[in-house]
Design a protein around this motif. Structure first.
Motif, PDB file in Angstrom:
ATOM      1  N   VAL A  23       0.850  -1.181   0.000  1.00 37.77           N
ATOM      2  CA  VAL A  23       0.000   0.000   0.000  1.00 37.77           C
ATOM      3  C   VAL A  23       0.893   1.240   0.000  1.00 37.77           C
ATOM      4  O   VAL A  23       1.819   1.344   0.809  1.00 37.77           O
ATOM      5  CB  VAL A  23      -0.930   0.017   1.238  1.00 37.77           C
TER       6      VAL A  23
ATOM      7  N   SER B 141      -6.213  -0.519   3.006  1.00 40.15           N
ATOM      8  CA  SER B 141      -5.875   0.760   2.390  1.00 40.15           C
ATOM      9  C   SER B 141      -7.030   1.740   2.524  1.00 40.15           C
ATOM     10  O   SER B 141      -8.165   1.350   2.789  1.00 40.15           O
ATOM     11  CB  SER B 141      -5.547   0.567   0.904  1.00 40.15           C
TER      12      SER B 141
ATOM     13  N   TYR C  45      -2.948   0.339  -3.980  1.00 43.46           N
ATOM     14  CA  TYR C  45      -2.369  -0.914  -3.483  1.00 43.46           C
ATOM     15  C   TYR C  45      -2.060  -1.839  -4.646  1.00 43.46           C
ATOM     16  O   TYR C  45      -2.622  -1.720  -5.728  1.00 43.46           O
ATOM     17  CB  TYR C  45      -3.303  -1.597  -2.478  1.00 43.46           C
TER      18      TYR C  45
END
Length: 90
Positions: A8, A68, A75
């Motif tokens: 991420v 995320s 991501y």
């Protein structure tokens, strides 16, 4: 058993104060030639069974809803040791 990795990162247009702090510290520590630093997160998920398309779709769902913040982060999902890889940019 498969290991699936979710990386991420802040979207490129989002300011990254921690990355900038590291970038500023590098020359003071004697490291030159680094023009930018971005900070991110890495999650490793141990999955029961093989990393099928269905399993990877579930991992994408996990990444988007829990790992995320799709407003400010992108991501990428990949199987460690495998060639399957998929990026997501909201």
């Amino acid at each position: 058993m498969a290991r699936v990795v979710v990386d991420v990162m802040l979207k490129p247009e989002i300011l990254d104060p921690q990355g900038k702090a590291v970038q500023g510290a590098l020359p003071r520590l004697g490291f030159s030639g680094v023009s930018d630093v971005r900070q991110g997160k890495r999650f490793e998920l141990e999955i029961d069974g093989d990393a099928t398309d269905e399993t990877l779709a579930r991992v994408h769902e996990i990444a988007e809803t829990l790992l995320s913040n799709p407003v400010i982060e992108d991501y990428a999902v990949h199987v460690e040791g495998g060639s399957a890889s998929a990026k997501h940019r909201a």
